[in-house]
Write a protein that holds these residues in place. Structure first.
Motif, PDB file in Angstrom:
ATOM      1  N   ASN A   4       0.851  -1.189   0.000  1.00 24.40           N
ATOM      2  CA  ASN A   4       0.000   0.000   0.000  1.00 24.40           C
ATOM      3  C   ASN A   4       0.885   1.236   0.000  1.00 24.40           C
ATOM      4  N   ILE A   5       0.393   2.324  -0.613  1.00 26.54           N
ATOM      5  CA  ILE A   5       1.126   3.589  -0.623  1.00 26.54           C
ATOM      6  C   ILE A   5       0.273   4.598   0.136  1.00 26.54           C
ATOM      7  N   VAL A   6       0.741   4.999   1.315  1.00 26.72           N
ATOM      8  CA  VAL A   6      -0.022   5.828   2.242  1.00 26.72           C
ATOM      9  C   VAL A   6       0.309   7.299   2.021  1.00 26.72           C
ATOM     10  N   SER A   7      -0.724   8.154   2.142  1.00 24.74           N
ATOM     11  CA  SER A   7      -0.533   9.598   1.997  1.00 24.74           C
ATOM     12  C   SER A   7       0.344  10.133   3.130  1.00 24.74           C
ATOM     13  N   PRO A   8       0.949  11.317   2.939  1.00 30.17           N
ATOM     14  CA  PRO A   8       1.869  11.863   3.957  1.00 30.17           C
ATOM     15  C   PRO A   8       1.256  12.006   5.351  1.00 30.17           C
ATOM     16  N   GLY A   9      -0.028  12.371   5.436  1.00 31.77           N
ATOM     17  CA  GLY A   9      -0.689  12.517   6.735  1.00 31.77           C
ATOM     18  C   GLY A   9      -1.430  11.275   7.185  1.00 31.77           C
ATOM     19  N   HIS A  10      -1.286  10.181   6.447  1.00 29.77           N
ATOM     20  CA  HIS A  10      -1.897   8.884   6.755  1.00 29.77           C
ATOM     21  C   HIS A  10      -3.429   8.901   6.726  1.00 29.77           C
ATOM     22  N   SER A  11      -4.013   9.851   5.990  1.00 28.21           N
ATOM     23  CA  SER A  11      -5.472   9.914   5.877  1.00 28.21           C
ATOM     24  C   SER A  11      -6.011   9.011   4.781  1.00 28.21           C
ATOM     25  N   TYR A  12      -5.187   8.772   3.744  1.00 31.78           N
ATOM     26  CA  TYR A  12      -5.592   7.982   2.587  1.00 31.78           C
ATOM     27  C   TYR A  12      -4.495   7.010   2.223  1.00 31.78           C
ATOM     28  N   LYS A  13      -4.876   6.004   1.436  1.00 32.08           N
ATOM     29  CA  LYS A  13      -3.871   5.078   0.937  1.00 32.08           C
ATOM     30  C   LYS A  13      -4.315   4.539  -0.412  1.00 32.08           C
ATOM     31  N   ILE A  14      -3.348   4.175  -1.212  1.00 35.79           N
ATOM     32  CA  ILE A  14      -3.600   3.470  -2.460  1.00 35.79           C
ATOM     33  C   ILE A  14      -3.346   1.992  -2.176  1.00 35.79           C
ATOM     34  N   VAL A  15      -4.352   1.175  -2.441  1.00 29.99           N
ATOM     35  CA  VAL A  15      -4.288  -0.270  -2.266  1.00 29.99           C
ATOM     36  C   VAL A  15      -4.404  -0.885  -3.655  1.00 29.99           C
ATOM     37  N   PHE A  16      -3.718  -1.990  -3.882  1.00 32.97           N
ATOM     38  CA  PHE A  16      -3.704  -2.602  -5.205  1.00 32.97           C
ATOM     39  C   PHE A  16      -4.351  -3.980  -5.196  1.00 32.97           C
ATOM     40  N   SER A  17      -5.162  -4.224  -6.225  1.00 32.07           N
ATOM     41  CA  SER A  17      -5.633  -5.576  -6.533  1.00 32.07           C
ATOM     42  C   SER A  17      -4.702  -6.081  -7.618  1.00 32.07           C
ATOM     43  N   CYS A  18      -3.954  -7.116  -7.324  1.00 34.24           N
ATOM     44  CA  CYS A  18      -2.957  -7.608  -8.277  1.00 34.24           C
ATOM     45  C   CYS A  18      -3.369  -8.981  -8.797  1.00 34.24           C
ATOM     46  N   TYR A  19      -3.294  -9.136 -10.114  1.00 40.45           N
ATOM     47  CA  TYR A  19      -3.568 -10.437 -10.707  1.00 40.45           C
ATOM     48  C   TYR A  19      -2.765 -10.600 -11.990  1.00 40.45           C
ATOM     49  N   GLU A  20      -2.431 -11.843 -12.269  1.00 41.46           N
ATOM     50  CA  GLU A  20      -1.617 -12.160 -13.438  1.00 41.46           C
ATOM     51  C   GLU A  20      -2.527 -12.366 -14.648  1.00 41.46           C
ATOM     52  N   VAL A  21      -2.187 -11.687 -15.761  1.00 42.48           N
ATOM     53  CA  VAL A  21      -2.980 -11.844 -16.980  1.00 42.48           C
ATOM     54  C   VAL A  21      -2.273 -12.716 -18.006  1.00 42.48           C
ATOM     55  N   GLU A  28      -1.811  -4.325 -11.759  1.00 39.77           N
ATOM     56  CA  GLU A  28      -1.772  -3.788 -10.398  1.00 39.77           C
ATOM     57  C   GLU A  28      -2.793  -2.656 -10.324  1.00 39.77           C
ATOM     58  N   GLN A  29      -4.044  -3.047 -10.113  1.00 39.78           N
ATOM     59  CA  GLN A  29      -5.185  -2.151 -10.176  1.00 39.78           C
ATOM     60  C   GLN A  29      -5.267  -1.289  -8.907  1.00 39.78           C
ATOM     61  N   PRO A  30      -5.258   0.056  -9.059  1.00 42.84           N
ATOM     62  CA  PRO A  30      -5.244   0.940  -7.886  1.00 42.84           C
ATOM     63  C   PRO A  30      -6.645   1.261  -7.352  1.00 42.84           C
ATOM     64  N   HIS A  31      -6.724   1.382  -6.028  1.00 40.16           N
ATOM     65  CA  HIS A  31      -7.952   1.799  -5.345  1.00 40.16           C
ATOM     66  C   HIS A  31      -7.536   2.823  -4.286  1.00 40.16           C
ATOM     67  N   ALA A  47     -11.990  -3.140 -14.937  1.00 42.86           N
ATOM     68  CA  ALA A  47     -11.249  -3.081 -16.200  1.00 42.86           C
ATOM     69  C   ALA A  47      -9.773  -3.299 -15.884  1.00 42.86           C
ATOM     70  N   SER A  48      -9.022  -3.614 -16.883  1.00 40.30           N
ATOM     71  CA  SER A  48      -7.607  -3.961 -16.677  1.00 40.30           C
ATOM     72  C   SER A  48      -6.697  -2.741 -16.754  1.00 40.30           C
ATOM     73  N   TRP A  49      -6.875  -1.821 -15.817  1.00 37.66           N
ATOM     74  CA  TRP A  49      -5.995  -0.660 -15.703  1.00 37.66           C
ATOM     75  C   TRP A  49      -4.963  -0.957 -14.625  1.00 37.66           C
ATOM     76  N   SER A  50      -3.714  -0.722 -14.944  1.00 42.33           N
ATOM     77  CA  SER A  50      -2.623  -1.016 -14.023  1.00 42.33           C
ATOM     78  C   SER A  50      -1.817   0.251 -13.741  1.00 42.33           C
ATOM     79  N   ALA A  51      -1.539   0.496 -12.472  1.00 43.40           N
ATOM     80  CA  ALA A  51      -0.732   1.656 -12.083  1.00 43.40           C
ATOM     81  C   ALA A  51       0.737   1.276 -12.096  1.00 43.40           C
ATOM     82  N   PHE A  52       1.553   2.123 -12.705  1.00 43.97           N
ATOM     83  CA  PHE A  52       2.987   1.862 -12.636  1.00 43.97           C
ATOM     84  C   PHE A  52       3.755   3.017 -12.032  1.00 43.97           C
TER      85      PHE A  52
END
Length: 109
Positions: A4-21, A28-31, A47-52
Motif C-alpha cells: 500500500n502507498i499511504v498519503s503523507p498525513g496517513h489519511s488515505y492510501k492506495i491499495v492494489f488488486s494484483c492479478y496475473e494476466v 496492479e489495479q489501484p484503489h 477493467a484492466s488498468w494497471s498503475a505503474f
C-alpha cells in the motif's frame, strides 16, 4: 505484490488488486481508500488498468500513471479527495470532473 502507498498525513492510501494476466505480466489495479472508515473513494475496478507510478503531492492529492491492458492507452491521473475533483490526461484525450466522473470516464475507454 505491491505494498500500500499511504498519503503523507496517513489519511488515505492506495491499495492494489494484483492479478496475473499472462505469464510474468501482472495488473496492479489501484484503489484510493480513506483510512478512517476504509471507504473506497476512487477505483478502476472492472477493467484492466494497471498503475505503474503513484506519487502523493500532499495528504489529499495523488498522481498516478496508469495503462490499460491489453492496448497502449496510458493516462496521467491527478486526484484531490478534499475537493472531490480529478483529471485524467492521455496522449489524445483528457477529462476533468468529480472522482466518480473521472473513474467512469476512464473505465469507458
Amino acid at each position: 505484490m505491491i505494498d500500500n502507498i499511504v498519503s503523507p498525513g496517513h489519511s488515505y492510501k492506495i491499495v492494489f488488486s494484483c492479478y496475473e494476466v499472462r505469464m510474468s505480466h501482472w495488473i496492479e489495479q489501484p484503489h484510493l481508500i480513506r483510512v478512517s472508515d476504509s471507504k473506497i473513494v476512487f477505483s478502476l475496478n472492472g477493467a484492466s488498468w494497471s498503475a505503474f507510478k503513484v506519487q502523493w503531492h500532499d495528504d489529499e492529492t495523488v498522481f498516478m500513471r496508469v495503462s490499460k491492458y491489453p492496448g497502449r492507452i496510458s493516462l496521467d491521473i491527478t486526484l484531490n479527495v478534499n475537493r472531490d475533483a480529478g483529471s485524467a490526461v492521455g496522449e489524445f484525450k483528457s477529462f476533468s470532473g468529480t472522482l466518480s466522473q473521472v473513474s467512469n470516464w476512464i473505465l469507458a475507454l
